[in-house]
Design a protein around this motif. Structure first.
Motif, short mmCIF file in Angstrom:
data_model
loop_
_atom_site.label_atom_id
_atom_site.label_comp_id
_atom_site.label_asym_id
_atom_site.label_seq_id
_atom_site.Cartn_x
_atom_site.Cartn_y
_atom_site.Cartn_z
N UNK A 246 0.81 -1.23 0.00
CA UNK A 246 0.00 0.00 0.00
C UNK A 246 0.84 1.27 0.00
N UNK A 247 1.96 1.25 0.70
CA UNK A 247 2.76 2.47 0.79
C UNK A 247 3.42 2.83 -0.54
N UNK A 248 3.42 1.91 -1.49
CA UNK A 248 4.01 2.18 -2.81
C UNK A 248 2.97 2.62 -3.83
N UNK A 249 1.73 2.75 -3.39
CA UNK A 249 0.65 3.11 -4.31
C UNK A 249 0.25 4.57 -4.17
N UNK A 250 -0.23 5.08 -5.26
CA UNK A 250 -0.79 6.43 -5.29
C UNK A 250 -2.10 6.33 -6.06
N UNK A 251 -3.17 6.76 -5.45
CA UNK A 251 -4.49 6.71 -6.08
C UNK A 251 -4.96 8.14 -6.29
N UNK A 252 -5.36 8.46 -7.51
CA UNK A 252 -5.87 9.80 -7.77
C UNK A 252 -7.20 9.72 -8.51
N UNK A 253 -8.05 10.67 -8.19
CA UNK A 253 -9.36 10.81 -8.80
C UNK A 253 -9.47 12.24 -9.30
N UNK A 254 -9.75 12.40 -10.58
CA UNK A 254 -9.84 13.73 -11.19
C UNK A 254 -11.17 13.87 -11.91
N UNK A 255 -11.87 14.95 -11.65
CA UNK A 255 -13.10 15.27 -12.39
C UNK A 255 -12.82 16.54 -13.17
N UNK A 256 -12.86 16.44 -14.49
CA UNK A 256 -12.68 17.59 -15.37
C UNK A 256 -14.03 18.11 -15.82
N UNK A 257 -14.12 19.41 -16.02
CA UNK A 257 -15.36 20.04 -16.47
C UNK A 257 -16.52 19.64 -15.54
N UNK A 258 -16.34 19.91 -14.27
CA UNK A 258 -17.27 19.49 -13.21
C UNK A 258 -18.71 19.88 -13.53
N UNK A 259 -18.94 21.07 -14.04
CA UNK A 259 -20.30 21.55 -14.28
C UNK A 259 -20.80 21.24 -15.69
N UNK A 260 -20.09 20.36 -16.39
CA UNK A 260 -20.49 19.89 -17.71
C UNK A 260 -20.77 21.04 -18.68
N UNK A 261 -19.85 21.98 -18.71
CA UNK A 261 -19.97 23.16 -19.57
C UNK A 261 -19.83 22.75 -21.03
N UNK A 262 -20.73 23.21 -21.88
CA UNK A 262 -20.60 22.99 -23.32
C UNK A 262 -19.72 24.09 -23.90
N UNK A 263 -18.61 23.71 -24.51
CA UNK A 263 -17.73 24.72 -25.10
C UNK A 263 -17.05 24.16 -26.34
#
Length: 132
Positions: free
Chosen positions: A87-104
Motif C-alpha cells: 500500500x505504501x508504494x501506491x498512489x491513487x488519484x481521482x480527477x473530475x474535469x469540467x465538473x459543471x459539464x460546460x458545453x464549449x
C-alpha cells in the motif's frame, strides 16, 4: 494550502491587415487551490477562463469557465525500519474535469468542415500508480 493564479492578455493580429488572428483568445485566466488534508490526502480545485476566439470561418466561439477537482491518496508508509508495504508504494488519484459539464468549443483548422470543435463534457479519471 497553496494558491496559484495567472492571467494573460494578448492582442494577436495580422500586422498587415490588422485582423485578429484565429484561435487567439484575448483573455486567459487560471486559478488553482491545493489543500493537503493530513499527510496522505491532497485535494485540489482549478478554474480556467478563456475568452472567445475567432475561427478560420470568421465566426467566434463563446467564452467559457471550466472547473476541475482532484483528490490524491497516498497510503501510510510502514516507516524507515521496515520494508515498504504494498500500500505504501501506491498512489491513487481521482480527477473530475469540467465538473459543471460546460458545453464549449475550440476553433477548428482549415481542414475541418465545422468552424469550431465541441470539446468533452464532464469526465472522470481514476489513476492507480505503483512505484517499484
Amino acid at each position: 494550502m497553496n494558491i496559484a493564479a495567472s492571467y494573460s492578455y494578448q492582442e494577436a493580429e495580422n500586422h498587415d491587415t490588422r485582423e485578429i488572428l484565429t484561435n487567439s483568445p484575448r483573455h486567459l485566466g487560471k486559478l488553482a487551490v491545493v489543500v493537503p488534508l493530513g499527510r496522505h490526502i491532497t485535494l485540489a480545485a482549478r478554474e480556467l477562463y478563456e475568452s472567445r476566439r475567432r475561427t478560420v470561418y470568421d465566426t467566434w466561439t463563446k467564452p467559457y469557465f471550466l472547473t476541475g477537482v482532484s483528490a490524491v491518496l497516498r497510503p501510510r508508509s510502514t516507516g524507515a525500519a521496515k520494508p515498504a508495504s504494498l500500500l505504501s508504494r501506491m498512489l491513487l488519484s481521482l480527477v473530475v474535469n469540467n465538473v459543471f459539464d460546460v458545453g464549449y468549443q475550440t476553433p477548428g483548422g482549415p481542414e475541418h468542415l465545422q468552424p469550431a470543435i465541441t470539446q468533452n463534457g464532464r469526465n472522470l479519471l481514476v489513476k492507480l500508480r505503483y512505484d517499484l
